[in-house]
Scaffold this motif. Structure first.
Motif, PDB file in Angstrom:
ATOM      1  N   TRP A  70       1.390  -1.141   0.288  1.00 50.98           N
ATOM      2  CA  TRP A  70       0.101   0.050   0.002  1.00 50.98           C
ATOM      3  C   TRP A  70       0.699   1.441   0.042  1.00 50.98           C
ATOM      4  CZ3 TRP A  70      -5.446  -0.281   2.576  1.00 50.98           C
ATOM      5  CH2 TRP A  70      -5.956   0.949   2.203  1.00 50.98           C
ATOM      6  N   GLY A  71       1.133   2.177  -1.194  1.00 48.29           N
ATOM      7  CA  GLY A  71       2.054   3.428  -0.980  1.00 48.29           C
ATOM      8  C   GLY A  71       1.691   4.560   0.225  1.00 48.29           C
ATOM      9  N   GLY A  72       2.335   5.310   0.279  1.00 48.50           N
ATOM     10  CA  GLY A  72       2.546   5.904   0.762  1.00 48.50           C
ATOM     11  C   GLY A  72       2.227   5.606   2.867  1.00 48.50           C
ATOM     12  N   THR A  73       2.641   4.223   2.609  1.00 52.51           N
ATOM     13  CA  THR A  73       1.940   3.587   4.637  1.00 52.51           C
ATOM     14  C   THR A  73       3.351   4.025   5.094  1.00 52.51           C
ATOM     15  OG1 THR A  73       2.348   1.391   3.266  1.00 52.51           O
ATOM     16  CG2 THR A  73       0.068   2.600   3.213  1.00 52.51           C
ATOM     17  N   GLY A  74       3.981   4.039   5.898  1.00 54.26           N
ATOM     18  CA  GLY A  74       4.877   3.108   6.909  1.00 54.26           C
ATOM     19  C   GLY A  74       4.992   2.278   7.480  1.00 54.26           C
ATOM     20  N   ALA A  75       5.974   1.431   8.356  1.00 54.26           N
ATOM     21  CA  ALA A  75       5.845  -0.017   8.496  1.00 54.26           C
ATOM     22  C   ALA A  75       5.153  -0.052   9.923  1.00 54.26           C
ATOM     23  CB  ALA A  75       8.152   0.011   8.957  1.00 54.26           C
ATOM     24  N   GLU A  76       5.194   1.149  10.571  1.00 49.37           N
ATOM     25  CA  GLU A  76       3.901   0.670  11.320  1.00 49.37           C
ATOM     26  C   GLU A  76       2.754   0.899  11.223  1.00 49.37           C
ATOM     27  OE1 GLU A  76       4.195   4.998  10.647  1.00 49.37           O
ATOM     28  OE2 GLU A  76       5.088   3.255  10.414  1.00 49.37           O
ATOM     29  N   CYS A  77       2.264   0.451   9.884  1.00 49.82           N
ATOM     30  CA  CYS A  77       0.805   0.024   9.586  1.00 49.82           C
ATOM     31  C   CYS A  77       0.821  -1.899   9.551  1.00 49.82           C
ATOM     32  CB  CYS A  77       0.762   1.065   8.034  1.00 49.82           C
ATOM     33  SG  CYS A  77       0.361   2.301   8.294  1.00 49.82           S
ATOM     34  N   TRP A  78       1.699  -1.850   8.720  1.00 51.92           N
ATOM     35  CA  TRP A  78       2.494  -3.493   8.671  1.00 51.92           C
ATOM     36  C   TRP A  78       2.796  -4.417  10.058  1.00 51.92           C
ATOM     37  CZ3 TRP A  78       0.912  -4.741   4.231  1.00 51.92           C
ATOM     38  CH2 TRP A  78       0.595  -3.638   3.195  1.00 51.92           C
ATOM     39  N   THR A  79       2.661  -3.209  10.976  1.00 52.85           N
ATOM     40  CA  THR A  79       3.624  -4.174  12.453  1.00 52.85           C
ATOM     41  C   THR A  79       2.332  -4.581  13.195  1.00 52.85           C
ATOM     42  OG1 THR A  79       5.683  -2.755  11.945  1.00 52.85           O
ATOM     43  CG2 THR A  79       5.599  -3.970  13.899  1.00 52.85           C
ATOM     44  N   PRO A  80       2.731  -5.636  14.285  1.00 50.29           N
ATOM     45  CA  PRO A  80       1.347  -6.235  14.942  1.00 50.29           C
ATOM     46  C   PRO A  80       1.613  -5.592  16.088  1.00 50.29           C
ATOM     47  CG  PRO A  80       2.715  -8.084  14.109  1.00 50.29           C
ATOM     48  CD  PRO A  80       3.577  -6.594  13.499  1.00 50.29           C
ATOM     49  N   ALA A  81       0.220  -5.237  16.245  1.00 41.68           N
ATOM     50  CA  ALA A  81      -0.088  -3.865  17.763  1.00 41.68           C
ATOM     51  C   ALA A  81       1.286  -4.189  19.285  1.00 41.68           C
ATOM     52  CB  ALA A  81      -1.337  -3.603  17.646  1.00 41.68           C
ATOM     53  N   GLU A  82       1.212  -5.632  19.540  1.00 37.43           N
ATOM     54  CA  GLU A  82       2.221  -6.060  20.531  1.00 37.43           C
ATOM     55  C   GLU A  82       3.279  -5.383  20.580  1.00 37.43           C
ATOM     56  OE1 GLU A  82       2.321  -9.775  18.004  1.00 37.43           O
ATOM     57  OE2 GLU A  82      -0.251  -7.834  18.718  1.00 37.43           O
ATOM     58  N   LYS A  83       3.504  -5.534  19.054  1.00 30.84           N
ATOM     59  CA  LYS A  83       5.212  -5.204  19.664  1.00 30.84           C
ATOM     60  C   LYS A  83       5.541  -3.783  19.343  1.00 30.84           C
ATOM     61  CE  LYS A  83       7.124  -9.549  19.060  1.00 30.84           C
ATOM     62  NZ  LYS A  83       8.050  -9.670  19.265  1.00 30.84           N
ATOM     63  N   MET A  84       4.223  -2.891  19.077  1.00 28.25           N
ATOM     64  CA  MET A  84       4.781  -1.529  19.004  1.00 28.25           C
ATOM     65  C   MET A  84       4.349  -1.145  20.952  1.00 28.25           C
ATOM     66  SD  MET A  84       3.914  -0.549  15.603  1.00 28.25           S
ATOM     67  CE  MET A  84       2.855  -0.853  15.372  1.00 28.25           C
ATOM     68  N   LYS A  85       2.586  -1.186  21.222  1.00 30.52           N
ATOM     69  CA  LYS A  85       2.855  -1.305  22.574  1.00 30.52           C
ATOM     70  C   LYS A  85       3.824  -0.418  23.950  1.00 30.52           C
ATOM     71  CE  LYS A  85      -2.537  -1.095  21.243  1.00 30.52           C
ATOM     72  NZ  LYS A  85      -3.849  -1.354  21.688  1.00 30.52           N
ATOM     73  N   ASP A  86       4.286  -2.092  23.974  1.00 31.80           N
ATOM     74  CA  ASP A  86       4.883  -1.787  25.211  1.00 31.80           C
ATOM     75  C   ASP A  86       6.354  -1.546  25.048  1.00 31.80           C
ATOM     76  OD1 ASP A  86       3.297  -2.520  26.760  1.00 31.80           O
ATOM     77  OD2 ASP A  86       3.777  -5.244  26.256  1.00 31.80           O
ATOM     78  N   ASN A  87       6.946  -0.764  23.692  1.00 29.03           N
ATOM     79  CA  ASN A  87       8.342  -0.338  23.615  1.00 29.03           C
ATOM     80  C   ASN A  87       8.574   0.748  23.202  1.00 29.03           C
ATOM     81  OD1 ASN A  87      10.264   0.842  20.917  1.00 29.03           O
ATOM     82  ND2 ASN A  87      10.459  -1.683  20.890  1.00 29.03           N
ATOM     83  N   THR A  88       9.518   1.206  24.545  1.00 29.56           N
ATOM     84  CA  THR A  88       9.773   2.155  24.316  1.00 29.56           C
ATOM     85  C   THR A  88       9.953   3.443  24.009  1.00 29.56           C
ATOM     86  OG1 THR A  88      11.807   1.613  24.940  1.00 29.56           O
ATOM     87  CG2 THR A  88      10.556   1.330  27.252  1.00 29.56           C
TER      88      THR A  88
END
Length: 495
Positions: free
Chosen positions: A196-214
């Motif tokens: 999908w054009g114009g998307t960041g890597a965070e769009c493709w990342t599982p939520a649990e790997k980001m929410k607890d990451n400082t």
């Protein structure tokens, strides 16, 4: 009488719904990973016995659906061949999949340059006309976003034989990757592509790997702020635009009008439903849309790679990618930091990368000549996964030493280091005042020696840390060096 009829219709409808069914990913023309125990799953009546018969074995597989009607089983595949296989799945009803192949299966993903279809490439008419490869199978995941992980892919996604009609809208980079892989390995190739054009890597990342990451929890703070600012910013922007029609949207207005850019929404709708389909590995091209948060990109890529691997449960499968190519970004320093963090992503096991600074176009973000990009990705896979003796990477920065008034730079993949041209372009040097000036560079013993008469006591060197149009440091495999810096100074920009 009416009540009895309603009850009867209820049971008929539910029985119909509960017939054996498969995810959309399982259909005619599919490719299964060779020499594996591939994951196979679907729906049925609760506690129903499902039988699977595959043409490449005499063995019959049986599995019982759970209380919710879900079933999953592993089916053994053997070495790839070009025989067309059938799979019969039978419970209350019967489904037969035809024209199935056993070969190598890869997943490709990213933003607009990975998405760019074959109809837009250089010499598109000829390339598409010549793209009949019945042993390459294409699966294009349709675009969709979701707030929670979904279990099936968007409707309209199908496995198709690679041919004139099917390849037109398919990712060009992925097609060129698959074509070279098929020619070199001489086995069927399946390529599943979700972009999908114009998307960041965070769009493709599982939520649990980001929410607890400082580091990555900043993503959610930004979206919360954009949500709060959106209404007032939108009103102000509408009024201001009457005076200045060329005015750029405030970030809150820009992002809130693009819900497909929210964290995890594309993983939920376009990746999670593919899991646990057995793949060999992943190819990836992305980075442009993460420039504003370039310093977070290493953590972001780690979260994406480890997140996908955790969900797929196939071990540390290969994850191969290309470094961001040349372009005249307005924030060249941030683009350079993205490239640096892509280089650092190689800290993750079973990853590999190739620089692309020689095949971009400083004036064109979406370069139509996608052949070298796809083939470089194929070369990475052929060398690292299939042990082919194929060079796949240009010089990568390793370390720097200050020796008198010079800086000595060492590289990995440095054999036959040379300049294309009389001198090295875009090489800079600075002293402790952090002011960079253009430098002179020489090559000695496959190391780069950087110096300038203006900097008698050098501290740092940078290469291609600006909007470099023609990067010209190569190794003897004719592959370009990655941009690099020997310092870690923040907000020091080279024009």
């Amino acid at each position: 009488m009416k009540l009895v009829l309603k009850i009867a219709l209820f049971f008929i409808c539910n029985l119909s719904f509960a017939k054996v069914s498969l995810p959309l990913l399982f259909c005619d023309n599919m490719v299964l990973q060779q020499n594996s125990e591939v994951n196979f799953w679907g729906k049925a009546n609760p506690i129903e016995n499902v039988t699977i018969l595959v043409s490449w074995q005499k063995k019959k597989y049986d599995v019982i659906a759970d209380n919710e009607g879900n079933w999953q089983i592993k089916i053994k595949t053997f070495a790839a061949n070009f025989e067309k296989q059938t799979i019969a799945i039978e419970g209350e009803n019967k489904i037969v999949l035809n024209n199935v192949l056993i070969g190598e299966v890869w997943f490709s993903s990213g933003q607009s340059n990975m998405e760019l279809p074959m109809r837009r490439v250089t010499d598109a008419e000829k390339e598409i006309k010549d793209a009949t490869f019945p042993f390459i199978r294409l699966f294009n995941v349709k675009k969709k976003k979701a707030d929670q992980p979904e279990t099936d892919i968007p409707s309209g996604s199908l496995w198709l034989e690679c041919a004139l009609e099917s390849v037109k809208e398919f990712s060009a980079m992925s097609y060129y990757f698959a074509r070279k892989m098929q020619r070199e390995l001489n086995v069927p190739i399946g390529i599943i592509s979700a972009n999908w054009g114009g998307t960041g890597a965070e769009c493709w990342t599982p939520a649990e790997k980001m929410k607890d990451n400082t580091v990555l929890k900043n993503i959610y703070s930004r979206w919360d702020k954009w949500s709060l600012d959106y209404k007032n910013d939108s009103i102000s922007f509408t009024e201001a635009k009457k005076i200045n029609p060329k005015l750029e949207e405030p970030k809150s207005v820009y992002m809130m009008s693009r819900p497909h850019r929210r964290p995890s929404v594309l993983f939920n709708a376009m990746v999670n439903p593919l899991i646990p389909y057995t793949i060999k590995g992943v190819i990836w091209y992305q980075g442009t849309s993460n420039r504003d948060w370039a310093n977070e990109y290493l953590e972001q890529m780690k979260a994406l790679i480890y997140g996908w691997r955790a969900h797929w449960k196939l071990g540390d499968f290969p994850f191969y990618f290309l470094q961001l190519t040349a372009y005249k970004y307005s924030d060249s320093n941030l683009a350079a930091i993205i490239r640096e963090n892509q280089l650092k992503t190689l800290e993750v096991p079973n990853t590999a990368m190739c620089p692309t600074m020689d095949i971009g176009d400083i004036n064109e973000l979406h370069v139509p000549y996608k052949l070298p990009y796809g083939e470089r990705l194929a070369n990475i896979a052929l060398a690292n996964t299939y042990q082919k003796q194929i060079p796949y990477c240009g010089p990568l920065f390793q370390e720097a030493k200050i020796i008198g008034n010079k800086i000595e730079v060492s590289f990995k993949y440095n054999n036959g280091l040379f300049f294309k041209g009389e001198k090295l372009n875009d090489i800079f040097i600075a002293g402790k005042d952090k002011k960079f000036v253009k430098a002179t560079a020489l090559i000695e013993n496959n190391k780069l020696i950087v110096f300038s008469s203006e900097i008698p006591e050098p501290v740092a060197a940078r290469y291609a840390w600006n909007n470099t149009g023609v990067a010209n440091l190569f190794n003897n495999d004719n592959l370009p060096a990655s941009p690099f810096r020997t310092d870690s100074w923040e907000n020091i920009i080279i024009e």
